[in-house]
Write an enzyme that holds these catalytic residues in place. Sequence first.
Site, PDB file in Angstrom:
ATOM      1  N   VAL A   1       0.833  -1.205   0.000  1.00  0.00           N
ATOM      2  CA  VAL A   1       0.000   0.000   0.000  1.00  0.00           C
ATOM      3  C   VAL A   1       0.868   1.255   0.000  1.00  0.00           C
ATOM      4  O   VAL A   1       0.655   2.181  -0.793  1.00  0.00           O
ATOM      5  CB  VAL A   1      -0.960   0.016   1.203  1.00  0.00           C
TER       6      VAL A   1
ATOM      7  N   GLY B   1       2.083  -1.683   9.587  1.00  0.00           N
ATOM      8  CA  GLY B   1       1.309  -2.534  10.482  1.00  0.00           C
ATOM      9  C   GLY B   1       1.342  -3.976  10.051  1.00  0.00           C
ATOM     10  O   GLY B   1       1.904  -4.320   9.007  1.00  0.00           O
ATOM     11  N   ALA B   2       0.744  -4.826  10.862  1.00  0.00           N
ATOM     12  CA  ALA B   2       0.652  -6.244  10.525  1.00  0.00           C
ATOM     13  C   ALA B   2      -0.273  -6.419   9.333  1.00  0.00           C
ATOM     14  O   ALA B   2      -1.276  -5.721   9.200  1.00  0.00           O
ATOM     15  CB  ALA B   2       0.138  -7.031  11.728  1.00  0.00           C
TER      16      ALA B   2
ATOM     17  N   ARG C   1     -10.702  -7.531   8.905  1.00  0.00           N
ATOM     18  CA  ARG C   1      -9.918  -6.366   9.315  1.00  0.00           C
ATOM     19  C   ARG C   1      -9.909  -6.225  10.837  1.00  0.00           C
ATOM     20  O   ARG C   1      -8.928  -5.789  11.432  1.00  0.00           O
ATOM     21  CB  ARG C   1     -10.501  -5.099   8.682  1.00  0.00           C
TER      22      ARG C   1
ATOM     23  N   SER D   1       3.651   2.829  19.433  1.00  0.00           N
ATOM     24  CA  SER D   1       5.072   3.115  19.254  1.00  0.00           C
ATOM     25  C   SER D   1       5.304   4.100  18.110  1.00  0.00           C
ATOM     26  O   SER D   1       6.049   5.081  18.257  1.00  0.00           O
ATOM     27  CB  SER D   1       5.829   1.811  18.979  1.00  0.00           C
TER      28      SER D   1
ATOM     29  N   HIS E   1     -23.148   9.451  -8.098  1.00  0.00           N
ATOM     30  CA  HIS E   1     -22.964  10.048  -6.777  1.00  0.00           C
ATOM     31  C   HIS E   1     -23.641   9.170  -5.730  1.00  0.00           C
ATOM     32  O   HIS E   1     -24.846   8.920  -5.795  1.00  0.00           O
ATOM     33  CB  HIS E   1     -23.535  11.466  -6.748  1.00  0.00           C
TER      34      HIS E   1
ATOM     35  N   HIS F   1     -15.066   0.589   7.747  1.00  0.00           N
ATOM     36  CA  HIS F   1     -14.384   0.051   6.563  1.00  0.00           C
ATOM     37  C   HIS F   1     -14.216  -1.443   6.816  1.00  0.00           C
ATOM     38  O   HIS F   1     -13.179  -1.928   7.229  1.00  0.00           O
ATOM     39  CB  HIS F   1     -13.023   0.715   6.366  1.00  0.00           C
TER      40      HIS F   1
END
EC number: 1.1.1.27
Length: 310
Positions: free
Chosen positions: A17, A83-84, A92, A105, A172, A179
Amino acid sequence: MAITKGNKIVLVGTGAVGSSYAYALMNQGISDELILVDLNEEKAKGDVLDLNHSIVYAPSPMEIKFGSYEDCKDAALVVICAGAAQKPGETRLDLVHKNVGIFESIVGNIMKSGFNGIFLVATNPVDILAYATWKFSGLPKERVIGSGTVLDTARFRYLLGEEMNAAPTSVHGYIIGEHGDSQLPVWSSATIAGTPIAPRLTDEKKQEIAENVRDAAYKIIEAKGATYYGIATGLARITRAILKNENVVLPVGTLLEGENGHDDVYIGVPAIINREGVRQVVELSLNDEEKEKFARSVETLKDIQAAIWS
């Protein structure tokens, strides 16, 4: 202190990503300075080299370098894609406990640099991790943005365009909510050329489209291991809206404070985006069924928040 200006971007996480997002930024000429930060230094440095070789054919000059969290000090935008990874068959929300710890962190190190810009979060589960970023950073809510349902909405508009034999840019409509699996299409406000779409579709077709949007990520992950082009392009669109002060409406993850009757949750809703971040949530007029589904999506996310921050 005033928000950091300019268009310097720090990208944390250069996996599929992150690197796709960097490529989209370069191709669209959105920024003139991009810093890549990743624990896998060799991978990130390889991306820097590869991207720099592409600048010759880009629409505008761009400085791309490998860096560290210290580079966030004068960044206008920090985009987190680290991230993982999501595994085949894993939702998700299964990722939440792994990634909240990682984010504590990451965000802590970014804030130690003196960062005073805007966060854009893409790592899944993005609604929870945007909320975590807001909590860990201490920044105002409008300056912590999740990618929300920007990708789900793109999938929705694409499928509606296919069904109506029209360009998706002329359609639209919005997917709102998590998500993830509890998201919902807002059929009551979906239009093409000002004409409602829902009456032109059977209930079966609407259900099919909603399921195809919801399950798209699982199908792509099963086929190729991960989704990255769609979300990278969506992140680039949000980035342009921020840095160019567009005041455009996009379906992003933002903190609700009474909108649509809910609060204390990051969730995908249409919002006006500009150089300050989220200027305003746009409250859609939902019908009773949509209100009920949206409330369930809110509760899905709040249950997870409660398990982490109780």
